[in-house]
Design an enzyme around this catalytic site. Structure first.
Site, PDB file in Angstrom:
ATOM      1  N   PHE A 145      -8.423 -13.363   7.245  1.00  0.00           N
ATOM      2  CA  PHE A 145      -9.027 -13.184   6.142  1.00  0.00           C
ATOM      3  C   PHE A 145      -8.503 -12.530   5.004  1.00  0.00           C
ATOM      4  O   PHE A 145      -7.970 -11.304   5.340  1.00  0.00           O
ATOM      5  CB  PHE A 145     -10.553 -12.703   6.214  1.00  0.00           C
ATOM      6  CG  PHE A 145     -11.323 -12.538   4.953  1.00  0.00           C
ATOM      7  CD1 PHE A 145     -12.013 -13.698   4.425  1.00  0.00           C
ATOM      8  CD2 PHE A 145     -11.150 -11.324   4.056  1.00  0.00           C
ATOM      9  CE1 PHE A 145     -12.628 -13.613   3.330  1.00  0.00           C
ATOM     10  CE2 PHE A 145     -11.847 -11.376   2.757  1.00  0.00           C
ATOM     11  CZ  PHE A 145     -12.496 -12.440   2.489  1.00  0.00           C
ATOM     12  N   ASP A 152      -1.420  -7.053   5.925  1.00  0.00           N
ATOM     13  CA  ASP A 152      -2.443  -6.855   5.192  1.00  0.00           C
ATOM     14  C   ASP A 152      -3.320  -5.491   5.514  1.00  0.00           C
ATOM     15  O   ASP A 152      -4.069  -5.942   6.488  1.00  0.00           O
ATOM     16  CB  ASP A 152      -3.220  -8.238   5.205  1.00  0.00           C
ATOM     17  CG  ASP A 152      -4.270  -8.212   4.176  1.00  0.00           C
ATOM     18  OD1 ASP A 152      -4.895  -7.040   3.957  1.00  0.00           O
ATOM     19  OD2 ASP A 152      -4.938  -9.116   3.940  1.00  0.00           O
ATOM     20  N   LYS A 175      -8.792  -1.966  -1.881  1.00  0.00           N
ATOM     21  CA  LYS A 175     -10.162  -1.344  -1.164  1.00  0.00           C
ATOM     22  C   LYS A 175     -10.243   0.352  -1.524  1.00  0.00           C
ATOM     23  O   LYS A 175     -10.500   0.705  -2.633  1.00  0.00           O
ATOM     24  CB  LYS A 175     -10.583  -1.649  -0.153  1.00  0.00           C
ATOM     25  CG  LYS A 175     -10.739  -3.458   0.158  1.00  0.00           C
ATOM     26  CD  LYS A 175     -11.677  -3.740   1.233  1.00  0.00           C
ATOM     27  CE  LYS A 175     -11.924  -5.307   1.440  1.00  0.00           C
ATOM     28  NZ  LYS A 175     -12.582  -5.817   0.288  1.00  0.00           N
TER      29      LYS A 175
END
Length: 411
Positions: free
Chosen positions: A145, A230, A259
């Site tokens: 994801f 990531d 984030k």
């Protein structure tokens, strides 16, 4: 209009009946938050055990981060990259130093960072490695994801994210996650990069064997292929280290961050790497009006300063060790398996007991907010500022929910 009514919108339809249906939220409407706790529109408190998928690592309304934002709000918030700002250079310097790299490409969202890395890897492949134009290929992992843009969902194997959104972007090869041998076999002369989550978050907090990332690093180095990590969910303290790659001593060519970098105040993301990779970008080839804006850079600097102390990482390690001990004690009590590291856990619920959604709804009724994924898994990722007693209480609520479900199924 009073000052209060001007600041707080009417809540006649607080649950947003006019919103597009791209989320299926729990039926709670949050109005405020402090630390690891939030309050709904009726004043009820909940312990936040999701932390906005790790975007709230440093807690809601963190006073240090709010002070940094307020100070910048009174100066200037946006210039665009057509001009320099006095906050951007220091932000890039400190973030590069934190990662042990040379250069920073500031963006806004995690998906933007991933898209940027795809472009950088392809340009590097053509301009440095010598791949034939239009032939560059990037290896990705099953169960990944990385976001929901058109390019990213093109190499997703999640039908919810992928199906009905084609035609899809070519140039990606998928291999099983945590299988370094399969990955090495997939590398060919046109491979420019390997893009991986060091720990797969959305898939259910899937932690690979300790020898996986080192083997991937070795294969990439041997074949002149970039390793792109990531770390948008796993980075910046969540796993008890600054980056999840640190857990196994691996240094990627590019870090993708987001984030938590925005301190839960503004969206901030970045691609961080060495000059021989990030340096392939030329002026005008890539950009963002808001990327690296002064407000984002100011908040990002405050986040970096927190991480430089090592305190968030220490808390994640120590609290996480206790959390995982308590979670593993629930295996066989309605829990099938527990995975994770630091303050990050994926908990597989027995399908015979209920769905992950049902568990999360019952937790919500007890004052704990968590999130399910893939039907039977729930994720716990509280802010790193959570108090030990509060975390213990949340795990007691989980044990109570499992007991309720077992009793209901036995009746």
């Amino acid at each position: 209009m009073s000052e209060t009514s001007a600041a707080v919108p009417e809540r006649g339809d607080a649950r947003g009946a006019h919103l597009a249906h791209n989320y299926h939220p729990l039926p709670v409407v949050i109005a405020s938050g402090e630390g690891a706790w939030v309050r709904d529109v009726d004043g009820r408190r909940y312990l936040d055990c999701l932390a906005a998928y790790s975007a709230v690592n440093f807690g809601h309304s963190n006073p240090v981060l709010l002070d940094a934002a307020r100070a910048q709000l009174e100066r200037i918030t946006l210039t665009s990259r057509a001009f320099e700002s006095d906050m951007l250079g220091p932000f890039a310097d400190r973030l590069a130093a934190l990662a042990g790299k040379d250069m920073v490409l500031p963006m806004n969202t995690g998906a933007e960072a991933v898209e940027s890395a795809v472009k950088i890897a392809r340009a590097w492949g053509y301009r440095v490695k010598g791949v034939e134009p239009g032939k560059a290929n990037i290896i990705v992992a099953a169960g990944n994801f990385h976001g929901r843009t058109t390019t990213i969902i093109s190499f997703s194997d999640d039908p919810v994210a992928h199906d009905d959104f084609g035609p899809y972007t070519p140039g990606f090869t998928t291999v099983p996650y945590a299988d370094a041998a399969a990955l090495a076999r997939a590398i060919d002369d046109n491979t420019v990069a390997v893009l991986l989550e060091p720990i797969q978050g959305e898939a259910g907090i899937i932690v690979p064997p300790a020898d996986y990332l080192p083997a991937v690093r070795e294969a990439c180095t041997a074949n002149n292929v970039l390793l792109i990590a990531d770390e948008i969910q796993s980075g910046l303290g969540r796993t008890g280290t600054t980056f999840a790659c640190d857990l196994v001593g691996v240094v990627p060519d590019l870090y993708l961050l987001g984030k938590a970098l925005g301190g839960s105040i503004v969206p901030v993301s970045a691609v961080v790497g060495d000059a021989d990779v990030l340096g392939v970008l030329r002026a005008g080839e890539h950009g963002s009006t808001f990327g690296g804006n002064p407000l984002a850079a100011s908040v990002g600097l405050a986040v970096i300063a927190m991480l430089e102390t090592g305190e968030p990482q220490r808390r994640a390690r120590e609290l996480g060790e206790r959390m995982h001990q308590q979670l593993h004690a629930l295996v066989g009590e309605g829990v099938v398996a527990v995975r994770g590291v630091g303050l990050w856990a994926g908990i597989d619920i027995s399908p015979a007991l209920g769905t992950g959604r049902e568990v999360c709804e019952r937790l919500m009724a007890r004052g704990v907010l968590a999130k399910d994924t893939h039907e039977s898994t729930i994720r716990l990722a509280p802010p790193l500022v959570v108090e030990q007693a509060d975390l213990d209480w949340a795990l007691e609520q989980l044990a109570a929910v499992l007991r309720e479900l077992r009793e209901a199924r036995a009746a």
